[in-house]
Enzyme design. Structure first.
Site, PDB file in Angstrom:
ATOM      1  N   GLU A  64      25.582  15.517  76.199  1.00 46.32           N
ATOM      2  CA  GLU A  64      24.405  16.176  75.639  1.00 46.32           C
ATOM      3  C   GLU A  64      23.462  16.657  76.734  1.00 46.32           C
ATOM      4  OE1 GLU A  64      22.871  14.692  71.973  1.00 46.32           O
ATOM      5  OE2 GLU A  64      20.784  14.920  72.622  1.00 46.32           O
ATOM      6  N   PHE A  65      22.970  17.889  76.567  1.00 41.06           N
ATOM      7  CA  PHE A  65      22.030  18.483  77.519  1.00 41.06           C
ATOM      8  C   PHE A  65      20.831  19.022  76.751  1.00 41.06           C
ATOM      9  CE2 PHE A  65      26.260  18.893  79.313  1.00 41.06           C
ATOM     10  CZ  PHE A  65      26.087  18.452  80.617  1.00 41.06           C
ATOM     11  N   PHE A  66      19.691  19.140  77.458  1.00 38.90           N
ATOM     12  CA  PHE A  66      18.565  19.831  76.830  1.00 38.90           C
ATOM     13  C   PHE A  66      18.300  21.129  77.586  1.00 38.90           C
ATOM     14  CE2 PHE A  66      16.817  16.494  79.634  1.00 38.90           C
ATOM     15  CZ  PHE A  66      16.081  17.266  80.527  1.00 38.90           C
ATOM     16  N   THR A  95      20.293  20.530  72.864  1.00 41.54           N
ATOM     17  CA  THR A  95      19.245  20.155  71.907  1.00 41.54           C
ATOM     18  C   THR A  95      18.354  21.347  71.594  1.00 41.54           C
ATOM     19  OG1 THR A  95      17.780  19.404  73.666  1.00 41.54           O
ATOM     20  CG2 THR A  95      19.263  17.769  72.714  1.00 41.54           C
ATOM     21  N   ALA A 176      17.273  16.422  56.922  1.00 37.81           N
ATOM     22  CA  ALA A 176      18.463  17.048  57.498  1.00 37.81           C
ATOM     23  C   ALA A 176      19.455  17.433  56.401  1.00 37.81           C
ATOM     24  CB  ALA A 176      19.121  16.108  58.509  1.00 37.81           C
ATOM     25  N   ASP A 211      18.476   4.015  54.799  1.00 38.82           N
ATOM     26  CA  ASP A 211      18.875   4.998  55.793  1.00 38.82           C
ATOM     27  C   ASP A 211      20.378   5.274  55.727  1.00 38.82           C
ATOM     28  OD1 ASP A 211      17.975   6.730  57.888  1.00 38.82           O
ATOM     29  OD2 ASP A 211      19.179   5.490  59.242  1.00 38.82           O
ATOM     30  N   ARG A 326      21.500  15.153  83.831  1.00 37.74           N
ATOM     31  CA  ARG A 326      21.865  14.656  85.160  1.00 37.74           C
ATOM     32  C   ARG A 326      23.356  14.385  85.213  1.00 37.74           C
ATOM     33  NH1 ARG A 326      17.331  10.189  85.963  1.00 37.74           N
ATOM     34  NH2 ARG A 326      15.519  11.440  85.387  1.00 37.74           N
TER      35      ARG A 326
END
Lengths: 645, 645
Positions: A64-66, A95, A176, A211, A326
């Protein structure tokens, strides 16, 4: 006896060989792929890939990257995609930054970063999307744009409400699940949909059980798989997974792994996610909170041991990593888990794009070999991509390349570095020859800097080109300024570590190729020499004005790389195409100015030298058609210099 | 210096490399062929071929035939087309027999014979058509049909009026020129049109000069070239040609050559054409009028000397021969003139069809290698033909093959001969093995007859198959009844006299292929053996009911013949295609019954043996993918027999 094997069609899940088929009515079945499947991955959607990996017992990971804040950070993130993509993630995800105009065309938007990952880096990509505080039209617009850009997977999230006083809107997107339903309503089965799971329950949920019920709703509304929020103990995830299964959630659930990389990032994440860090972790971290390296080592250790436990449980087939953009920690964890699989074998000699339109693409002109992102950019408007034969393509013209500033087209190196490599000050054409020569040899230039990239090659010399290093050095010194080349190959195994590509069991072939800029004086001699090689060597020689000299028959493309594989048609992934060479010519000449000349002041001698080369040199390509014999192109060049002396 | 060579684009008449082209707008030009031109002839119309030959100083010939009276004569004429086609005529033409229902679907009609020449023999063909006593609708109907069948050239004639009292009809078709105009009006430039010229003037014309004016009218109405009536002295033609040029006729004028082949045929022709035989010829012929051989020798001599004189004049580029459907005299004349050019080199490994729809066709399944006419017949309804890749084809299903009686599909040999070759009486499956073995070895069968054809191969063993003769003999003796095979080839020159094809300077490759019928007992053992060769050998095994066993990945075609040529894309003209194999299977099994079993009485033991094989044997094909290594298929068969023992 034979009957026991009837209706067997091994090696194919889409078997058509039913015993009753009479054959003649069904001889052209639509279920057949229109192109040899060299890489099943290109033809499967993400959920199918997951299923296939799980069935094969093949563990995988995702990243995952932003989106970055600045254009320069975007350039770096793209290099990171390329480097981390080499480890073989099943997918990456990007994201959604509501504050960063995430659906816009800005080079730092979530949409454009995801677009880059898919189209330019060839990575299967999930784009996050949040729905609260957005209109239905906005959301549909984003989804349409994502589809248009070739994105096939959406992570459907609620997002954080803006401000404290948020209230559910009637008919709005409050959860969602509303977004999942909307995607399925408006886009049918086009997207693979991912939703978030909370191993500890969502912080705002009434209860853990409530949930879980929400999660089930999301899945039943059409989500294909679940990625979880981070957690600190493997048992947290395993319990959650069992609880999900108990209430009938059967889709894949992928644990979100967060390798602790520093004290502050941990604190921030914990604050955002409203998670509590277990005491045993705090006890270790607090005493070393100022020692980044120590914390990272601990984080790697912790992540590796947690991942091992998850994988050993038999319930986990893939791991999702929160990288925080990173590289080091996540790569380290993956390598220690032996999930990082740098596969030197390539499905094709060039990096494939993951856009669904390009699924069948399997032939490209050789010219863009070192600039695949530019090739993808310039052909992005094509509706069909050549497969099988280049000549079959009914594709439209190449797009103009005016957008050298775009982050996926520009050099990774900043101006100062480029000046050090290519010379703060040029004194003659020969100083340009030197730059080319240093790039080839890998030796430092006269100011002690290594030339690791050129306007036409943003990366160091390819391993394959290294095979030609000595010869290339010799000719560059003398003003044959090479920008692309390949050796001839007469049937090496497709698994050859340097020149191999495609599935194993095949054989790959190449015709020798050499492309260079050179002066008109050398071209005049070269043309005389080429007469001797008329039947053996095909050439195209063009200057910036488009004056074009060639002996290519009927403007046909010349296949210069091809492969023969068991049970398949011939694949010929690169061609020298006379027509697209003229489009490449525009780009190749423009790079002199855009990337090199513009480093210098207007009217400066350095700039004028580059401008002179741009205006007066020719771009030449040569193919030696006799691939089983020794490459004659060096002899051609040798003869040319002899003639000049 | 370089500027002197600018705008040169050698090797291509359709040059696009104009100096001003900026390249990027024009990168996908429609003028480019969609498929590599291996044989320019396939893409040119007849008048272009003539022009190109004339420009190259390349003399040519053409052959005229008339439609046969009986179906058997048609079978023979087709073999003659194949044999005389081997000498390289630029075209053949088929006369229009008004009495023989010339536009009908009868196998002896002018239309169907011309159709066969184009589609099944791959010959450029002119169909004659006469117009007098026909309605406009009839003529349009004929022309539409001709176009539909792929005929591209019409010889427009008036024809002989029926009866003595013929009068011109107002608005009718009274002269050939009316037909020429009609063709141009209704079909624009689709057809190439030929008209007749009369070196002595048409017998019904008012004068020689008036006839020349008529000819000019025909040319100016749209005729592309002229073929002349026969004549006996070269000066007759040369004068005629000069007279034509003098009044402005500039199109090609091709002399019609009639080698005298016998006393009676000469007399008959002279009567029909109202020509007078010169005294010097009569003087020679009359004394030997009962000696056919002597007359033919004289006729050959005379024709050769006349043709030499015509060619030496520099005004004649092609010669048209009135063959009277006979081979010997014309072939002899052509050989003595060195115009007969048997070119062992093939543009592709299989015989190409001359139908314009099939112009781009360059890949076929290997199964029909020995039955190309059947392949053409079964695919005649296709709108597109595969080129580049088989898998790209969007072609519809294969047509059923129920028409074994059609003259272009049936054996050239009559029933009695077939019985002698394949056995008047079969006693066991082994007697069938013997027939296959004798076909392979070329040795006489037990009754002393050579087996020169089989139901699956109407011709003796191909030269290439001869390379495998010893191995084939061994396996056929043991019940592996081979019907198709090829050796592996790892890069032989394209000019290789046995396995070469395509333009010179290339390299051809093949994967070893073996196709055979065999018993279920052998298949069971074979399947066990094939497990050992799983990664190397692809197989398809099917019985008459369609029970199908294969290890082909994803039903993809396997390229088994390909060629690499200078300056071109890869050509892969034959594939083993799993899907079309099921259509071939129907045909291959049916041939047992249609061609062999039906030679015998119903219920006879011979017929029951063939029926048993048809019902119980399997059709197997094997490909050895490792073309650079020694063919392993013989070892596969060897291992199978070992397992059985």
């Amino acid at each position: 006896m034979v009957n026991e094997t009837q209706q067997t069609c091994s090696g194919s899940s889409s078997s058509r060989s039913d015993g009753s088929s009479s054959g003649s009515e069904s001889s052209k079945d639509n279920s057949r792929c229109s192109t040899p499947v060299l890489d099943a991955d290109r033809h499967e959607r993400l959920r199918e890939k997951m299923r296939r990996r799980q069935e094969a017992g093949d563990k995988w990971f995702s990243l995952e990257f932003f989106p970055p804040r600045t254009a320069n950070a975007a350039v770096n993130l793209i290099s990171r995609f390329d480097r981390m993509g080499a480890g073989g993630p099943l997918f990456i995800d990007v994201t959604w930054h509501p504050a960063g105009d995430p659906g816009s065309d800005k080079e730092t938007s979530s949409m454009i970063i995801a677009n880059t990952a898919v189209n330019y880096c060839g990575l299967e990509t999930i784009l996050h999307m949040t729905c609260c505080n957005q209109t239905k039209d906005d959301i549909t617009g984003h989804l349409q744009k994502a589809k248009r850009l070739g994105l096939k997977n959406i992570m459907a999230l609620r997002g954080d409400p803006a401000g404290e006083e948020w209230e559910e809107e009637v008919d709005g997107f409050n959860h969602a699940v509303d977004l999942v339903k909307h995607i399925r309503n408006e886009f049918d089965d086009y997207f693979d949909i991912c939703v978030a799971g909370y191993p500890k329950g969502h912080p705002e949920a009434e209860s853990y059980e409530a949930d879980l019920r929400h999660l089930k709703e999301k899945v039943f509304a059409g989500a294909d798989f679940i990625i979880t929020q981070l957690f600190f103990r493997p048992e947290t995830f395993l319990k959650f997974m069992k609880d999900c299964q108990a209430i009938g959630i059967t889709c894949p659930i992928i644990p979100g792994i967060f390798p602790i990389q520093g004290y502050h990032s941990l604190r921030q994440l914990v604050k955002l996610s409203k998670l509590e860090v277990p005491q045993e972790i705090k006890d270790v971290i607090e005493p070393i909170k100022d020692n980044d390296a120590a914390i990272r080592n601990y984080g790697v250790e912790l992540a590796v041991s947690m991942c091992r436990e998850l994988l050993d449980s038999g319930m986990v087939h893939g791991l999702h990593f929160y990288t925080l953009n990173r590289e080091v920690a996540t790569t380290e964890v993956l390598k220690r888990l032996a999930l990082w699989k740098e596969d030197p074998r390539r499905p094709l000699p060039w990096a494939v794009s993951a856009h669904p339109k390009r699924r069948v693409e399997d032939v490209r002109p050789i010219f863009w070999a070192s600039r695949p992102k530019s090739y993808i950019y310039r052909t992005q408007e094509w509706d069909d991509f050549p497969n099988g034969r280049w000549g079959n393509s009914s594709s439209p013209a190449f797009g103009e390349l005016k957008d050298y500033y775009l982050f996926y087209l520009k050099s990774k190196s900043p101006r100062e570095e480029l000046l050090k490599m290519w010379g703060e000050e040029l004194t003659s054409e020969e100083s340009v020859f030197e730059v080319f020569t240093c790039y080839i040899t890998g030796e430092p230039n006269r100011n002690g800097y290594k030339v690791t990239c050129m306007p036409w090659n943003d990366d160091p010399l390819a391993t394959e080109t290294n095979l030609l290093k000595d010869e290339l050095e010799k000719v560059n010194r003398r003003g044959i300024l090479t920008i692309n080349s390949q050796p001839n190959i007469n049937g090496k195994p497709s698994t050859d570590p340097i020149v191999g590509w495609g599935p194993s069991g095949g054989y790959v072939f190449q015709k020798a190729y050499l492309e260079f800029f050179t002066s008109s004086e050398i071209v005049t001699a070269l043309l005389k020499v080429l007469k001797k090689y008329e039947l053996r060597v095909n050439y195209h020689i063009v200057n910036v004005k488009g004056q074009n000299i060639t002996n290519a028959p009927d403007l046909q493309p010349n296949a210069v790389t091809w492969g023969i594989f068991p049970g398949r048609e011939i694949i010929q992934p690169t061609v020298v195409d006379p027509v697209s060479f003229l489009s490449w010519k525009d780009e190749a000449f423009a790079l002199w100015i855009e990337q090199w000349a513009k480093l210098y002041e207007e009217e400066s001698p350095s700039r004028m030298i580059i401008q002179y080369i741009h205006d007066n040199y020719y771009l030449v390509n040569l193919v030696d058609n006799d691939f089983p014999l020794e490459n004659c192109l060096w002899q051609v060049v040798e003869d040319t210099f002899e003639l000049l002396n």
